[in-house]
Design a protein around this motif. Structure first.
Motif, short mmCIF file in Angstrom:
data_model
loop_
_atom_site.label_atom_id
_atom_site.label_comp_id
_atom_site.label_asym_id
_atom_site.label_seq_id
_atom_site.Cartn_x
_atom_site.Cartn_y
_atom_site.Cartn_z
N LYS A 145 -10.55 -74.83 -9.29
CA LYS A 145 -9.59 -75.15 -10.27
C LYS A 145 -8.26 -74.22 -9.97
O LYS A 145 -8.39 -73.01 -10.01
N TRP A 146 -7.23 -74.79 -9.15
CA TRP A 146 -6.20 -74.04 -8.50
C TRP A 146 -5.04 -73.75 -9.72
O TRP A 146 -4.85 -74.48 -10.48
N GLN A 147 -4.66 -72.40 -9.43
CA GLN A 147 -3.44 -72.15 -10.46
C GLN A 147 -2.36 -73.13 -10.08
O GLN A 147 -1.71 -73.12 -8.94
N PRO A 148 -1.60 -73.76 -11.03
CA PRO A 148 -0.62 -74.48 -10.96
C PRO A 148 0.61 -73.91 -10.22
O PRO A 148 1.38 -74.51 -9.64
N SER A 149 0.83 -72.60 -10.62
CA SER A 149 2.23 -72.16 -10.15
C SER A 149 1.73 -71.57 -8.72
O SER A 149 3.11 -71.04 -8.07
#
Length: 189
Positions: A145-149
């Motif tokens: 799950k990648w950090q959106p920012s």
């Protein structure tokens, strides 16, 4: 050999199925990623259409720790290459604290660290910045799950999936270990 920090209780419960464990993971950013983990022989290949190929292997003659999917936490007993470039992988010893289960590597001037952040999850740091969370039981299946920012690059994904598949993710907290130890010494009724 049982490792009390892992989210399963004994090697009988360890989900490391042996040779040929592989799967294709669909990453929302990088598409299909193949993870081929052979726990018996200590080899791992991670590759995809949009990420560089990574090969990690346990060197011959080393000891095989059944609590670690790749078979060892001894960095001198491992060989890792990202897109054909040899890199050093440095797993910590893995004892009482979550932080002791961290794994470090550097590729292309970028420093990566995978460190447990929960019982089943580990966060990936890129140059000390949190870029994603990985979950793996050590059987070749990995979820990211990648950090959106954060703008995640292909080498970030390749290294993250490799470290998560090779060393598993998550660890019990020190508090949980203390409670487990107290429970073990409490007489049964």
């Amino acid at each position: 050999m049982s490792d009390p920090n892992l989210p399963f209780s004994s090697t009988g419960d360890a989900p490391f199925p042996g040779p040929g464990s592989m799967g294709t993971i669909t990453d929302g950013v990088f598409g299909n990623i193949s993870v081929d983990l052979d726990t018996e022989h200590g080899t791992l290949v991670v590759e995809g259409e949009r990420i560089p190929r990574v090969e990690l292997s346990r060197l011959p003659g080393g000891t095989n720790n059944e609590c670690v999917p790749i078979g060892t936490r001894d960095g001198s007993g491992l060989s890792m290459a990202v897109a054909g470039t040899q890199v050093r992988v440095s797993p910590a010893r893995g004892h009482l604290t979550r932080r002791s289960y961290r794994v470090d590597t550097t590729y292309g001037g970028t420093t990566y660290r995978l460190v447990p952040c929960g019982d089943a999850d580990s966060k990936l740091l890129k140059n000390r910045r949190h870029i994603g969370v990985f979950t793996s039981r050590g059987d070749g299946s990995v979820e990211a799950k990648w950090q959106p920012s954060m703008k995640v690059q292909p080498p970030d994904a390749a290294v993250g999936y490799t470290l998560a598949a090779a060393f598993g993710t998550g660890a019990k907290s020190s508090f949980e270990l203390i409670l487990d130890a107290l429970d073990a010494f409490t007489p049964a009724k």
